[in-house]
Design an enzyme around this catalytic site. Sequence first.
Site, PDB file in Angstrom:
ATOM      1  N   ALA A 134       0.834  -1.209   0.000  1.00  0.00           N
ATOM      2  CA  ALA A 134       0.000   0.000   0.000  1.00  0.00           C
ATOM      3  C   ALA A 134       0.863   1.252   0.000  1.00  0.00           C
ATOM      4  O   ALA A 134       2.045   1.229   0.350  1.00  0.00           O
ATOM      5  CB  ALA A 134      -0.924   0.000   1.219  1.00  0.00           C
ATOM      6  N   GLU A 192      -0.510  -3.075 -12.885  1.00  0.00           N
ATOM      7  CA  GLU A 192      -1.768  -3.426 -12.229  1.00  0.00           C
ATOM      8  C   GLU A 192      -2.873  -3.433 -13.279  1.00  0.00           C
ATOM      9  O   GLU A 192      -3.452  -2.382 -13.586  1.00  0.00           O
ATOM     10  CB  GLU A 192      -2.100  -2.436 -11.110  1.00  0.00           C
ATOM     11  CG  GLU A 192      -1.151  -2.510  -9.923  1.00  0.00           C
ATOM     12  CD  GLU A 192      -1.631  -1.688  -8.737  1.00  0.00           C
ATOM     13  OE1 GLU A 192      -2.685  -1.013  -8.852  1.00  0.00           O
ATOM     14  OE2 GLU A 192      -0.951  -1.721  -7.692  1.00  0.00           O
TER      15      GLU A 192
END
Length: 273
Positions: A134, A192
């Site tokens: 994160a 991603e």
Amino acid sequence: MKKWLLVLALLLTSCEQERGAAIRETNDQGGDIPAKVTEEQVYQGDLLLVNKEYSLHKEGIQPDIVKLYGHKEMVRGYALLDQTIRLSQRVAREFSVMIEAAEEDGVRHFMISSGYRSLGEQDRLYQEKGADYALPSGHSEHNLGLSLDIGSTKMEMNRAAEGKWLEKNAWKYGFILRYPRDKTEITGIQYEPWHFRYVGLPHSLIMKDKNFTLEEYLDYLKAARAISIEADGKSYEVSYVPISKDTVIYIREGRRYSLSGDNRGGVIVTTYR
């Protein structure tokens, strides 16, 4: 004071043809109607750059965040990972339009697995998962309300028909694949295939045509200062304006306009007929 702008005319063909940019230089004396842009506008809008280097200001959080589960009219044709998924209501509507188009092409197994996160939620996630998983609070696009993680209920997105359809078509609806496979050195984020960001037209079209990330696109606009383009039946002019305190810009009479800060000291002015 009106400034002379260098306009790069990008003559783009349709998405079914090989796209290319023919550049034409002309002088343009700007607009006719003054509009005041405040310094706060630098930190608001659809084109804000939020990454490891540039953090989100609170005024950049979308004001229309909603819990999608409570709006059944917006959750048609796709699934939600859980009942807590939130997103900008405006972006959710654009996403629904895109999903309807995908269904017409026989692609219909979409799922939103993550949307908006508050700054507090992002901080807790960062503390729990660490930097490998994160980003710190304020440095994640999920704090904006403009980004979402899109999955397939059938398989991983890098193999799914849903992922392939989005990579080819999302730009038509104002969305971009934010972290492409070959742009890690620019974005600072690994590939991603699930993370999409809403930037709106004509920006998504230009970024698709030139294979730009958001970082590259903002650098391009800052260098070019002004471009013009035909997209979606509209004539657009996109200009970059550096902001120092309050700035007056000039809009062509008879044109509508929108503003977005870049989170780096400038504002992108998009006018259209």
